[in-house]
Design a protein around this motif. Structure first.
Motif, PDB file in Angstrom:
ATOM      1  N   VAL A 112       0.806  -1.236   0.171  1.00  0.00           N
ATOM      2  CA  VAL A 112      -0.070   0.075  -0.137  1.00  0.00           C
ATOM      3  C   VAL A 112       0.936   1.365  -0.019  1.00  0.00           C
ATOM      4  O   VAL A 112       0.729   2.219  -0.825  1.00  0.00           O
ATOM      5  CB  VAL A 112      -0.917   0.080   0.973  1.00  0.00           C
ATOM      6  CG1 VAL A 112      -1.748   1.258   1.296  1.00  0.00           C
ATOM      7  CG2 VAL A 112      -1.679  -1.278   1.184  1.00  0.00           C
ATOM      8  N   SER A 113       1.789   1.169   0.644  1.00  0.00           N
ATOM      9  CA  SER A 113       2.741   2.393   0.956  1.00  0.00           C
ATOM     10  C   SER A 113       3.585   2.541  -0.399  1.00  0.00           C
ATOM     11  O   SER A 113       3.702   3.655  -0.844  1.00  0.00           O
ATOM     12  CB  SER A 113       3.747   2.170   2.064  1.00  0.00           C
ATOM     13  OG  SER A 113       4.812   3.127   2.053  1.00  0.00           O
ATOM     14  N   LEU A 114       3.885   1.427  -0.966  1.00  0.00           N
ATOM     15  CA  LEU A 114       4.627   1.661  -2.300  1.00  0.00           C
ATOM     16  C   LEU A 114       3.747   2.013  -3.442  1.00  0.00           C
ATOM     17  O   LEU A 114       4.110   2.886  -4.337  1.00  0.00           O
ATOM     18  CB  LEU A 114       5.248   0.174  -2.966  1.00  0.00           C
ATOM     19  CG  LEU A 114       6.326  -0.443  -2.586  1.00  0.00           C
ATOM     20  CD1 LEU A 114       6.968  -1.805  -2.886  1.00  0.00           C
ATOM     21  CD2 LEU A 114       7.500   0.577  -2.826  1.00  0.00           C
ATOM     22  N   ALA A 115       2.524   1.433  -3.403  1.00  0.00           N
ATOM     23  CA  ALA A 115       1.527   2.193  -4.346  1.00  0.00           C
ATOM     24  C   ALA A 115       1.314   3.759  -4.184  1.00  0.00           C
ATOM     25  O   ALA A 115       1.279   4.324  -5.203  1.00  0.00           O
ATOM     26  CB  ALA A 115       0.240   1.281  -4.235  1.00  0.00           C
ATOM     27  N   GLY A 116       1.296   4.047  -2.937  1.00  0.00           N
ATOM     28  CA  GLY A 116       1.177   5.598  -2.455  1.00  0.00           C
ATOM     29  C   GLY A 116       2.143   6.279  -3.045  1.00  0.00           C
ATOM     30  O   GLY A 116       2.204   7.321  -3.686  1.00  0.00           O
ATOM     31  N   ALA A 117       3.516   5.970  -2.983  1.00  0.00           N
ATOM     32  CA  ALA A 117       4.741   6.497  -3.452  1.00  0.00           C
ATOM     33  C   ALA A 117       4.559   6.717  -4.800  1.00  0.00           C
ATOM     34  O   ALA A 117       5.064   7.671  -5.172  1.00  0.00           O
ATOM     35  CB  ALA A 117       5.811   5.664  -2.918  1.00  0.00           C
ATOM     36  N   TRP A 118       4.146   5.508  -5.592  1.00  0.00           N
ATOM     37  CA  TRP A 118       4.337   5.471  -7.022  1.00  0.00           C
ATOM     38  C   TRP A 118       3.063   6.696  -7.283  1.00  0.00           C
ATOM     39  O   TRP A 118       3.390   7.467  -8.251  1.00  0.00           O
ATOM     40  CB  TRP A 118       3.903   4.294  -7.605  1.00  0.00           C
ATOM     41  CG  TRP A 118       3.925   4.094  -8.947  1.00  0.00           C
ATOM     42  CD1 TRP A 118       5.013   3.822  -9.977  1.00  0.00           C
ATOM     43  CD2 TRP A 118       2.926   4.172  -9.920  1.00  0.00           C
ATOM     44  NE1 TRP A 118       4.780   3.841 -11.144  1.00  0.00           N
ATOM     45  CE2 TRP A 118       3.544   4.028 -11.169  1.00  0.00           C
ATOM     46  CE3 TRP A 118       1.424   4.206  -9.687  1.00  0.00           C
ATOM     47  CZ2 TRP A 118       2.672   4.045 -12.419  1.00  0.00           C
ATOM     48  CZ3 TRP A 118       0.793   4.017 -10.913  1.00  0.00           C
ATOM     49  CH2 TRP A 118       1.300   4.234 -12.199  1.00  0.00           C
ATOM     50  N   MET A 119       1.843   6.658  -6.896  1.00  0.00           N
ATOM     51  CA  MET A 119       1.025   7.642  -7.245  1.00  0.00           C
ATOM     52  C   MET A 119       1.499   8.820  -6.790  1.00  0.00           C
ATOM     53  O   MET A 119       1.068   9.976  -7.507  1.00  0.00           O
ATOM     54  CB  MET A 119      -0.407   7.337  -6.393  1.00  0.00           C
ATOM     55  CG  MET A 119      -0.708   6.083  -7.150  1.00  0.00           C
ATOM     56  SD  MET A 119      -2.914   6.001  -6.411  1.00  0.00           S
ATOM     57  CE  MET A 119      -3.616   7.191  -7.269  1.00  0.00           C
ATOM     58  N   ALA A 120       1.873   9.234  -5.854  1.00  0.00           N
ATOM     59  CA  ALA A 120       2.539  10.614  -5.391  1.00  0.00           C
ATOM     60  C   ALA A 120       3.652  11.051  -6.342  1.00  0.00           C
ATOM     61  O   ALA A 120       3.686  12.399  -6.655  1.00  0.00           O
ATOM     62  CB  ALA A 120       3.050  10.491  -4.016  1.00  0.00           C
ATOM     63  N   GLY A 133       9.949  10.330 -14.699  1.00  0.00           N
ATOM     64  CA  GLY A 133      11.098   9.843 -14.149  1.00  0.00           C
ATOM     65  C   GLY A 133      10.920   9.639 -12.606  1.00  0.00           C
ATOM     66  O   GLY A 133      11.755   8.525 -12.368  1.00  0.00           O
ATOM     67  N   ARG A 134      10.312  10.471 -11.640  1.00  0.00           N
ATOM     68  CA  ARG A 134      10.094  10.067 -10.447  1.00  0.00           C
ATOM     69  C   ARG A 134       9.304   8.920 -10.018  1.00  0.00           C
ATOM     70  O   ARG A 134       9.825   8.090  -9.232  1.00  0.00           O
ATOM     71  CB  ARG A 134       9.376  11.230  -9.806  1.00  0.00           C
ATOM     72  CG  ARG A 134      10.188  12.543  -9.534  1.00  0.00           C
ATOM     73  CD  ARG A 134       9.348  13.458  -8.599  1.00  0.00           C
ATOM     74  NE  ARG A 134       7.874  13.719  -8.963  1.00  0.00           N
ATOM     75  CZ  ARG A 134       7.680  15.112  -9.479  1.00  0.00           C
ATOM     76  NH1 ARG A 134       8.525  15.823  -9.540  1.00  0.00           N
ATOM     77  NH2 ARG A 134       6.434  15.155 -10.055  1.00  0.00           N
ATOM     78  N   ALA A 135       8.592   8.547 -10.826  1.00  0.00           N
ATOM     79  CA  ALA A 135       7.820   7.240 -10.911  1.00  0.00           C
ATOM     80  C   ALA A 135       8.603   5.914 -11.212  1.00  0.00           C
ATOM     81  O   ALA A 135       8.541   5.021 -10.360  1.00  0.00           O
ATOM     82  CB  ALA A 135       6.580   7.138 -11.866  1.00  0.00           C
ATOM     83  N   LEU A 136       9.551   6.003 -12.092  1.00  0.00           N
ATOM     84  CA  LEU A 136      10.510   4.995 -12.364  1.00  0.00           C
ATOM     85  C   LEU A 136      11.302   5.017 -11.128  1.00  0.00           C
ATOM     86  O   LEU A 136      11.556   3.753 -11.054  1.00  0.00           O
ATOM     87  CB  LEU A 136      11.273   5.317 -13.947  1.00  0.00           C
ATOM     88  CG  LEU A 136      10.310   5.237 -14.923  1.00  0.00           C
ATOM     89  CD1 LEU A 136      11.159   5.751 -16.399  1.00  0.00           C
ATOM     90  CD2 LEU A 136       9.722   3.862 -15.254  1.00  0.00           C
TER      91      LEU A 136
END
Length: 301
Positions: A112-120, A133-136
């Protein structure tokens, strides 16, 4: 735990001592991460207020020997590192992503935290190429830390990687409108009185009301609020739709583990002393909700 258990000998107390040892290791990891983010933020007023809120949250109670392991996925330093990394593009982004990945390795709720970091990463301000680039970078470092446990298990701990047969599979998602019986337990529907009660108490315990305090800082801290709101989305969905098998009372570790966005909201609130006081008062009230849920048999299906 498989490594710790034999060290306590063939006694009836060995399982309890193993779980207590795990709690102490988790507590040590929490303290290390808290000290690390304090040092990196030069022990500013913001980070001190943030750590105060993190310790005050009901989730911190689970470090005192809770015998389920969902809370191992939480990390107090991940979001502050991420939000700083999104702003300046520095190495803190990789650090926050890696910590989120380690949390996912310790317990699956950390996804859940990883998904949140990716969306953020995608939602934070910037040009499209910067967001991509940030998402990658989040994906690369988070995945590496998440899957790195395989090498730890196989090479260092000499443990096999094999599927857990476990009990018969059942849906772990809440039903929508009609209660269901799963493995002898009642899964209350979301659109039912019991389901609404469970969701309301869960939101109270995990600190979701801090959202209203954090949003009030939109004009003063637009970057932090925007990142926190994007980071919040998977947490909200998980708390709503994820059904704790042992109920809200017995599965409290899964309830708090499913809302890592608490740390995002606490970080935003910590940027203002008055908002921090309001957030602290909300967390104090959340302790009433925590003990009401844990000690009331109605929250165990």
């Amino acid at each position: 735990m498989l490594q710790l258990y034999p060290r306590f000998g063939p006694t009836d107390a060995a399982p309890e001592r193993t779980l207590l040892a795990m709690s102490r290791l988790a507590t040590g990891w929490f303290v290390v991460c808290a000290l690390a983010i304090g040092v990196l933020e030069s022990w500013s007023a913001v980070v001190l207020r943030y750590l105060g809120l993190a310790v005050l949250a009901p989730a911190a109670l689970l470090y005192f020997g809770w015998r389920e392991l969902g809370y191992l996925s939480l990390n107090v330093a991940a979001f502050p590192l991420l939000v700083r990394g999104f702003r300046d593009g520095g190495a803190r982004l990789e650090g926050g992503s890696a910590l989120a990945g380690i949390g996912a390795a310790l317990h699956g709720s950390g996804l859940v935290s990883l998904a949140g970091a990716w969306m953020a990463a995608l939602g934070a301000s910037g040009r499209l190429i910067q967001r991509a680039g940030r998402a990658l970078r989040v994906t690369a470092w988070g995945t590496a830390a998440y899957l790195g446990w395989i090498a730890l298990y196989v090479i260092i701990l000499k443990l096999p990687i094999s599927p857990d047969p476990g009990p018969q599979a059942f849906s772990s998602w809440r039903p929508w409108s009609v209660d269901e019986i799963r493995e002898g337990r009642v899964a209350a529907a979301i659109l039912s009185a019991t389901g609404a009660r469970d969701l309301a108490m869960s939101a109270w315990v995990v600190g979701a009301p801090l959202l209203f305090v954090a949003v009030s800082l939109w004009r003063r801290q637009p970057h932090e609020v925007r990142v926190a709101l994007w980071y919040l989305v998977p947490s909200v969905l998980f708390v709503i739709f994820r059904w704790p098998f042992e109920g809200v009372g017995g599965g409290m570790d899964l309830v708090v583990a499913g809302f890592p966005a608490f740390y995002a909201l606490a970080w935003v609130c910590a940027h203002d002393s008055r908002r921090t006081t309001i957030a602290a008062a909300l967390l104090v009230s959340a302790h009433y909700a925590f003990w009401r849920v844990v000690l009331d048999d109605r929250f165990v299906p």
